[in-house]
Design an enzyme around this catalytic site. Structure first.
Site, PDB file in Angstrom:
ATOM      1  CE  LYS A  43      -2.913   0.784   3.580  1.00 27.77           C
ATOM      2  NZ  LYS A  43      -2.679   2.144   4.088  1.00 27.77           N
ATOM      3  NE  ARG A  48       6.263   6.529   0.767  1.00 27.59           N
ATOM      4  CZ  ARG A  48       5.351   6.339   1.738  1.00 27.59           C
ATOM      5  NH1 ARG A  48       4.236   5.666   1.489  1.00 27.59           N
ATOM      6  NH2 ARG A  48       5.549   6.849   2.940  1.00 27.59           N
ATOM      7  N   GLY A 116      -4.888   8.026   5.380  1.00 28.64           N
ATOM      8  CA  GLY A 116      -3.996   9.013   6.009  1.00 28.64           C
ATOM      9  C   GLY A 116      -2.789   9.302   5.135  1.00 28.64           C
ATOM     10  CG  ASP A 346       0.614   0.021   9.310  1.00 24.56           C
ATOM     11  OD1 ASP A 346       0.261   0.859  10.161  1.00 24.56           O
ATOM     12  OD2 ASP A 346       0.981   0.336   8.168  1.00 24.56           O
TER      13      ASP A 346
HETATM   14  C1  S3P Z   1       2.574   4.820   6.161  1.00 29.69           C
HETATM   15  C2  S3P Z   1       3.169   5.144   7.339  1.00 29.69           C
HETATM   16  C3  S3P Z   1       2.681   4.693   8.655  1.00 29.69           C
HETATM   17  C4  S3P Z   1       1.709   3.534   8.525  1.00 29.69           C
HETATM   18  C5  S3P Z   1       0.693   3.775   7.445  1.00 29.69           C
HETATM   19  C6  S3P Z   1       1.392   3.946   6.106  1.00 29.69           C
HETATM   20  C7  S3P Z   1       3.145   5.345   4.910  1.00 29.69           C
HETATM   21  O1  S3P Z   1       2.008   5.750   9.293  1.00 29.69           O
HETATM   22  O2  S3P Z   1       1.071   3.303   9.758  1.00 29.69           O
HETATM   23  O3  S3P Z   1      -0.204   2.687   7.361  1.00 29.69           O
HETATM   24  O4  S3P Z   1       2.811   4.820   3.822  1.00 29.69           O
HETATM   25  O5  S3P Z   1       3.944   6.275   4.965  1.00 29.69           O
HETATM   26  P1  S3P Z   1       2.811   6.833  10.192  1.00 29.69           P
HETATM   27  O6  S3P Z   1       3.734   7.539   9.315  1.00 29.69           O
HETATM   28  O7  S3P Z   1       1.731   7.730  10.731  1.00 29.69           O
HETATM   29  O8  S3P Z   1       3.483   6.024  11.261  1.00 29.69           O
END
Ligand code: S3P
Length: 459
Positions: A43, A48, A116, A346
């Site tokens: 993912k 990216r 997020g 995760d």
């Molecule tokens: C991610 C970073 C992590 C992870 C999220 C994916 C990413 O979050 O928990 O599922 O792709 O950069 P954080 O950067 O908030 O730790």
């Protein structure tokens, strides 16, 4: 022979919304998970690849892209910003980039859905595109997650961002600006924070540096370099520097299988008696393999085979074999804390399930970040596993899990969190009777084929 009615998915209504219930009935005969499977594309790398492809000049081809809800949100946002992205209906996706600095002002609100990573990384890109106005939002879960962690450093660079609670909650509005480079000392080890600032640094004249307290996943560093950006890394201080302005050129990206998705099968294979399962083509970037370290500490029999490098990322096939016996639990308790946490953040929900079947008391510490994921994963995992008969106590920054209590099927709820839904499904494989997981449609965020794969393995 196929065991009937072990797994079923049915439409349901939850608080006036159309949702799905996943029901898992433990078969009366022994269930052993055997064979070779693949998991969907990573993912983090999928997001990216879509973003850098959109910002690059020329064409990017992405093979193995995750066709889940989260990358679909990223693709939709970047289409609205002017990139041409082919339909996400085959895992070979073409992106015609618009070029750094050339993003269009979208005619509507950009919707990051549940993701997020989409929202936080995109903020760095939008804030550094002068003379455009953007609005961004997400679903109910994302609108409750903290954005100040990226808004504050972006404001230090000169960004103009507004939102609820002083700009710490989406919806957010952004007026793009020419930004100034900073050296940001991040208080948390977060790849989303690091990547947001690095992406803002692409358009910013000079050197933008992020230092973090422990190393988080480094996919942005690897991919930005491959696309032609100047990125330097100092592993001793956990610092990364981007020199701007950069120019990105379209590339061919191959996305490995997601170790975060593989983790569900690794734990399933470790706790379901007689299992012997190989998960092919999994990304084993060292910033992501904390789950392998933790499971090995717990005594799981996991081996890496066919180790290779694919498009700048290490990849392997992972084989897991059940290591328990009639007199010995399959796993033993361990402590998961410190610099290991960002390397398996995760995977903590599924490691909680592993701990419930381990001998002794497992401690998970320094993991307060779990409280602000897609759900409060400390509270939700503790409450849902306890409903199944586990012994899990919440701590402010983690959990304490005493293994060895038999789990029984009951009704549990994903709280709309994909990783909670899948963790509870794996727990159900080793629980007596029937477990029903409400709001199980959440799995589509990162693993749309989770239920078909589970059904095949249980057949
Ligand atoms: C991610 C970073 C992590 C992870 C999220 C994916 C990413 O979050 O928990 O599922 O792709 O950069 P954080 O950067 O908030 O730790």
């Amino acid at each position: 022979m196929r065991v009937p009615n072990v797994i079923s998915l049915k439409a349901s209504e939850y608080q006036h919304n159309l949702t799905q219930d996943l029901t898992i009935a433990r078969p009366s005969t022994g269930l052993a998970l055997k064979g070779r499977i693949r998991v969907p594309g990573d993912k983090s790398i999928s997001h990216r690849a879509l973003m850098l492809g959109a910002l690059a000049e020329g064409e990017t081809t992405i093979e193995g892209l995750l066709l889940g809800e989260d990358p679909r949100s990223t693709a939709a946002c970047f289409r609205s910003l002017g990139a041409e992205i082919s339909e996400l209906n085959s895992d070979r996706v073409h992106v015609r980039g618009i070029g750094l600095g050339q993003l269009l002002e979208p005619l509507n609100v950009l919707d990051a859905g549940n993701s997020g990573t989409t929202l936080r990384l995109m903020l760095g890109i939008l804030a550094s595109h002068p003379e455009r106005f953007f609005t961004v939002t997400g679903d109910g879960s994302l609108r409750s997650r903290p954005m100040s962690r990226v808004v504050n450093p972006l404001r230090q660079m000169g960004a103009e961002i507004w939102g609820r609670k002083g700009g710490s909650l989406a919806p957010l509005a952004i007026r793009g600006q020419a930004l100034q480079p900073i050296h940001y000392q991040s208080p948390i080890a977060s790849a989303q924070v690091k990547s947001c600032i690095m992406l803002a640094g692409l358009m910013t004249e000079g050197q933008t540096t992020v230092t973090e307290p422990a190393l988080s996943r480094d996919h942005s560093e690897r991919m930005l370099r491959a696309f032609g950006a100047e990125v330097t890394v100092d592993p001793d201080t956990c610092s990364v520097t981007v020199t701007g302005p950069a120019r990105l050129e379209g590339q061919s990206v191959i996305v490995p299988g997601d170790i975060s998705s593989a983790a569900f099968w690794l734990v399933a294979g470790a706790i379901v008696p007689e299992s012997d399962l190989t998960i092919e083509n999994v990304g084993v970037n060292p910033t992501r393999t904390g789950v392998l370290d933790a499971l090995k500490l717990m005594g799981a029999d996991i081996t890496q085979e066919n180790c290779r490098e694919v498009a700048g990322e290490p990849v392997a096939d992972l084989r897991v074999r059940y290591a328990g016996s009639k007199t010995r639990a399959p796993l033993r308790a361990c402590t998961i804390a410190g610099a290991l946490i960002p390397r398996l953040i995760d995977e903590i929900p599924i490691l909680t399930v592993a701990a419930a079947f381990a001998e002794g008391t497992t401690q998970i510490q320094d993991a307060e970040e779990l409280r602000v994921k897609e759900s409060d994963r400390i509270a939700v995992m503790a409450s849902q596993l306890n409903q199944m008969g586990a012994q899990v106590s919440e701590r402010l920054d983690g959990m304490e899990i005493t293994g060895g209590h038999s789990l029984h099927g009951t009704e549990v709820d994903s709280h709309t969190d994909h990783r909670i839904a899948m963790s509870l499904a794996i727990a159900a494989l080793n629980a007596s009777d029937t477990t029903t997981i409400h709001r199980a449609e959440a799995v589509a965020v990162s693993y749309p084929d989770f239920v078909p794969t589970l059904t095949t393995l249980c057949s």
